[in-house]
Each structure stands twice: as C-alpha cells, then as structure tokens.
Design a protein around this motif. Structure first.
Motif, short mmCIF file in Angstrom:
data_model
loop_
_atom_site.label_atom_id
_atom_site.label_comp_id
_atom_site.label_asym_id
_atom_site.label_seq_id
_atom_site.Cartn_x
_atom_site.Cartn_y
_atom_site.Cartn_z
N ARG A 31 10.65 -9.29 2.10
CA ARG A 31 11.46 -8.11 1.85
C ARG A 31 11.08 -6.97 2.80
O ARG A 31 9.96 -6.95 3.31
CB ARG A 31 11.26 -7.65 0.40
CG ARG A 31 11.82 -8.61 -0.65
CD ARG A 31 11.14 -8.45 -2.00
NE ARG A 31 11.06 -7.09 -2.47
CZ ARG A 31 11.84 -6.56 -3.42
NH1 ARG A 31 12.78 -7.31 -3.98
NH2 ARG A 31 11.69 -5.32 -3.81
N PRO A 32 11.97 -6.02 3.03
CA PRO A 32 11.62 -4.87 3.87
C PRO A 32 10.43 -4.11 3.30
O PRO A 32 10.22 -4.08 2.08
CB PRO A 32 12.89 -4.00 3.84
CG PRO A 32 14.00 -4.96 3.49
CD PRO A 32 13.38 -5.98 2.58
N GLY A 33 9.65 -3.52 4.18
CA GLY A 33 8.48 -2.77 3.75
C GLY A 33 8.85 -1.48 3.06
O GLY A 33 9.97 -0.97 3.19
N LEU A 34 7.88 -0.92 2.33
CA LEU A 34 8.08 0.32 1.59
C LEU A 34 7.55 1.51 2.39
O LEU A 34 6.64 1.37 3.19
CB LEU A 34 7.35 0.25 0.25
CG LEU A 34 7.77 -0.85 -0.72
CD1 LEU A 34 6.87 -0.83 -1.95
CD2 LEU A 34 9.22 -0.72 -1.12
N ALA A 67 -2.47 -0.96 1.23
CA ALA A 67 -1.26 -0.14 1.30
C ALA A 67 -0.40 -0.57 2.49
O ALA A 67 0.84 -0.63 2.40
CB ALA A 67 -1.62 1.34 1.41
N ARG A 68 -1.04 -0.90 3.60
CA ARG A 68 -0.28 -1.35 4.77
C ARG A 68 0.38 -2.70 4.53
O ARG A 68 1.40 -3.02 5.15
CB ARG A 68 -1.20 -1.43 5.99
CG ARG A 68 -1.58 -0.08 6.54
CD ARG A 68 -2.06 -0.20 7.96
NE ARG A 68 -2.74 0.99 8.40
CZ ARG A 68 -3.25 1.14 9.60
NH1 ARG A 68 -3.15 0.16 10.50
NH2 ARG A 68 -3.88 2.25 9.95
N LEU A 69 -0.20 -3.50 3.64
CA LEU A 69 0.41 -4.79 3.31
C LEU A 69 1.82 -4.57 2.79
O LEU A 69 2.76 -5.24 3.23
CB LEU A 69 -0.44 -5.51 2.26
CG LEU A 69 0.13 -6.80 1.66
CD1 LEU A 69 0.22 -7.88 2.73
CD2 LEU A 69 -0.72 -7.27 0.49
N ASP A 74 7.50 -5.76 1.46
CA ASP A 74 7.35 -5.57 0.02
C ASP A 74 7.50 -6.91 -0.70
O ASP A 74 8.46 -7.15 -1.43
CB ASP A 74 8.39 -4.56 -0.49
CG ASP A 74 8.22 -4.27 -1.97
OD1 ASP A 74 7.07 -4.31 -2.47
OD2 ASP A 74 9.25 -4.00 -2.64
N GLY A 75 6.54 -7.79 -0.47
CA GLY A 75 6.56 -9.09 -1.14
C GLY A 75 7.69 -9.97 -0.63
O GLY A 75 8.26 -9.74 0.45
N VAL A 76 8.01 -10.99 -1.41
CA VAL A 76 9.08 -11.92 -1.03
C VAL A 76 10.21 -11.86 -2.05
O VAL A 76 10.00 -11.54 -3.23
CB VAL A 76 8.58 -13.38 -0.92
CG1 VAL A 76 7.58 -13.51 0.21
CG2 VAL A 76 7.99 -13.87 -2.22
N ASP A 77 11.39 -12.19 -1.58
CA ASP A 77 12.58 -12.28 -2.43
C ASP A 77 12.71 -13.71 -2.91
O ASP A 77 12.92 -14.63 -2.10
CB ASP A 77 13.80 -11.85 -1.62
CG ASP A 77 15.09 -11.88 -2.45
OD1 ASP A 77 15.04 -12.27 -3.64
OD2 ASP A 77 16.13 -11.52 -1.90
N THR A 78 12.59 -13.92 -4.20
CA THR A 78 12.68 -15.28 -4.75
C THR A 78 13.99 -15.50 -5.52
O THR A 78 14.10 -16.40 -6.33
CB THR A 78 11.50 -15.57 -5.69
OG1 THR A 78 11.51 -14.61 -6.76
CG2 THR A 78 10.18 -15.48 -4.94
N VAL A 95 2.62 -16.71 -4.03
CA VAL A 95 3.86 -15.95 -3.85
C VAL A 95 3.49 -14.47 -3.77
O VAL A 95 2.94 -13.91 -4.72
CB VAL A 95 4.85 -16.21 -5.00
CG1 VAL A 95 6.09 -15.34 -4.84
CG2 VAL A 95 5.25 -17.69 -5.03
N PHE A 96 3.77 -13.86 -2.63
CA PHE A 96 3.47 -12.46 -2.35
C PHE A 96 4.35 -11.57 -3.22
O PHE A 96 5.57 -11.62 -3.15
CB PHE A 96 3.69 -12.23 -0.85
CG PHE A 96 3.55 -10.82 -0.35
CD1 PHE A 96 2.76 -9.88 -1.01
CD2 PHE A 96 4.20 -10.45 0.82
CE1 PHE A 96 2.64 -8.59 -0.52
CE2 PHE A 96 4.08 -9.16 1.32
CZ PHE A 96 3.31 -8.22 0.65
N LEU A 97 3.73 -10.73 -4.05
CA LEU A 97 4.46 -9.93 -5.04
C LEU A 97 5.04 -8.65 -4.45
O LEU A 97 4.36 -7.92 -3.73
CB LEU A 97 3.52 -9.53 -6.18
CG LEU A 97 2.96 -10.63 -7.07
CD1 LEU A 97 1.86 -10.07 -7.97
CD2 LEU A 97 4.07 -11.25 -7.91
N PRO A 98 6.30 -8.30 -4.78
CA PRO A 98 6.76 -6.95 -4.52
C PRO A 98 5.86 -5.96 -5.27
O PRO A 98 5.36 -6.26 -6.36
CB PRO A 98 8.19 -6.94 -5.08
CG PRO A 98 8.60 -8.39 -5.06
CD PRO A 98 7.34 -9.16 -5.36
N LEU A 99 5.65 -4.78 -4.70
CA LEU A 99 4.68 -3.85 -5.29
C LEU A 99 5.07 -3.44 -6.71
O LEU A 99 4.21 -3.32 -7.58
CB LEU A 99 4.54 -2.61 -4.41
CG LEU A 99 3.49 -1.59 -4.87
CD1 LEU A 99 2.12 -2.23 -5.03
CD2 LEU A 99 3.43 -0.41 -3.91
#
Length: 208
Positions: A31-34, A67-69, A74-78, A95-99
C-alpha cells in the motif's frame, strides 16, 4: 536522524528494487506509504500498558526506523481475492500490517492481557507483521533493546499458549536478509508458499 533509520531506508529501497526486477507479486500488494502526520496521529491513540479505568497510559512512540517502515509502505492490501496464494507474504509467511490495523492489534493486546503477569510479552513491543495463527513480528519501542525485532511464535496452536521468542537486531537487518533471499533466487513461490533452502542462509532465524 538515526543511522539505523538511514540503514532501513537504504535496505527498503534495495528490497523494493529486487521485487521489481524479478516481477515479484508482493510489490503489487504494498500500500502507499503514510505521511509523518498520519503516523503520529495513529500512534497517539496507543496507550502503553493497561491504564486504570477512565485513564490513559502514555502513547507508544515508534523508533525512527519503524516510523519509516510505514512511511515507505502502509502494509499490504489483502483484499484482492484474485491474488496467487502467498503472493502478499514476506518470507516465512509474514503479512506486513497496515499501521491502523497494527494499532488495533496492539490496543486489543493491551486490553486483553495484564502485562504485569506476563514474562513473555512487553507493552513496549509493537506489531509489524503477523502470520494469522498467533505468530507476530514486533519491534521494541522503548526497551533496553529499542529497535530490535522480536518474533513471538505460538508453540501450541490448540491451547494458544507456550510462546517462544527469537530476536533480530533491527528492521534494516530483516530487509537486508530478505533482499539476499530474492537476489540469490532462494525465495520462491511453491504451491502458495514462499520457500528457500535454509542451509544456504544459516544466519537467519528459523521463522524466515
């Protein structure tokens, strides 16, 4: 600006370049970063520890590299059900979590557990990724090993007890290891699972 945060920025760039060069499907689900403001706004809703009724503990503050992660992605879209099984996963099935979801998971843990009674968990640990059945990858936000990653593995999936732990020095270290797996060709999708030849990467924790 910390050296570790700069190291993560370089490592994440190399990782994403390796994904793109190999047309790795994970790149399509990031997902796009925050913005910094959005990250700070979400983290302001966390409360370290279990506060007394009607009160709030201080919000948890992410290490700069963490924070830079989420400013990177912003994680992955599942939500795309047409994806190849496993294509949204990091090595090891993570699975990389959205914040926003990571904050919800953290707050649920704070509400569910009396931290003072647990010796295998800390209110300083914030979730980065999960495996869906209880395993978590967390970052130490305020402890003596701030910025260190903790993999909390559920030992008994039937009783939801007996957690085991393995540590990794930093988020940057994890991304550097994942890039090595990609570049070497050891990370491959096989029947919906990303696998690699473990003996070729003996320094990696067993959860990779």
């Amino acid at each position: 600006m910390s050296n570790e945060a700069d190291r993560f920025s370089a490592a994440s760039e190399q990782f994403e370049a390796a994904l793109a060069a190999r047309n790795h499907p994970l790149g399509r689900f990031l997902r796009p970063g925050l913005s910094v403001e959005r990250i700070e706004s979400l983290m302001a809703t966390t409360h370290r520890g279990t506060p007394p009724a009607g009160a709030s503990g201080p919000p948890l503050r992410l290490p700069e590299a963490a924070a830079r992660l989420w400013s990177w992605h912003d994680g992955v879209d599942t939500t795309d059900l047409t994806r190849v099984p496993g294509s949204e996963q990091l090595p090891g099935g993570l699975v990389f979590l959205p914040l926003e979801l990571a904050v919800q998971n953290y707050q649920a843990s704070v509400a569910d557990f009396p931290w003072t009674d647990l010796d295998d968990m800390s209110p300083d640990w914030f979730p980065i990724a999960t495996m869906g059945h209880g395993d978590q990858l967390l970052v130490d936000c305020a402890g003596t090993a701030q910025g260190q990653l903790i993999y909390r593995k559920l030992g008994d999936y039937n009783t939801q007890e007996d957690f085991e732990r393995e540590n990794l020095p930093s988020i940057a270290h994890a991304f550097e290891a994942w890039t090595r797996l990609l570049v070497s060709g050891d990370w491959a999708l096989d029947g919906g699972t990303w696998t690699y030849t473990r003996e070729w990467q003996p320094e990696l924790p067993s959860w990779y």
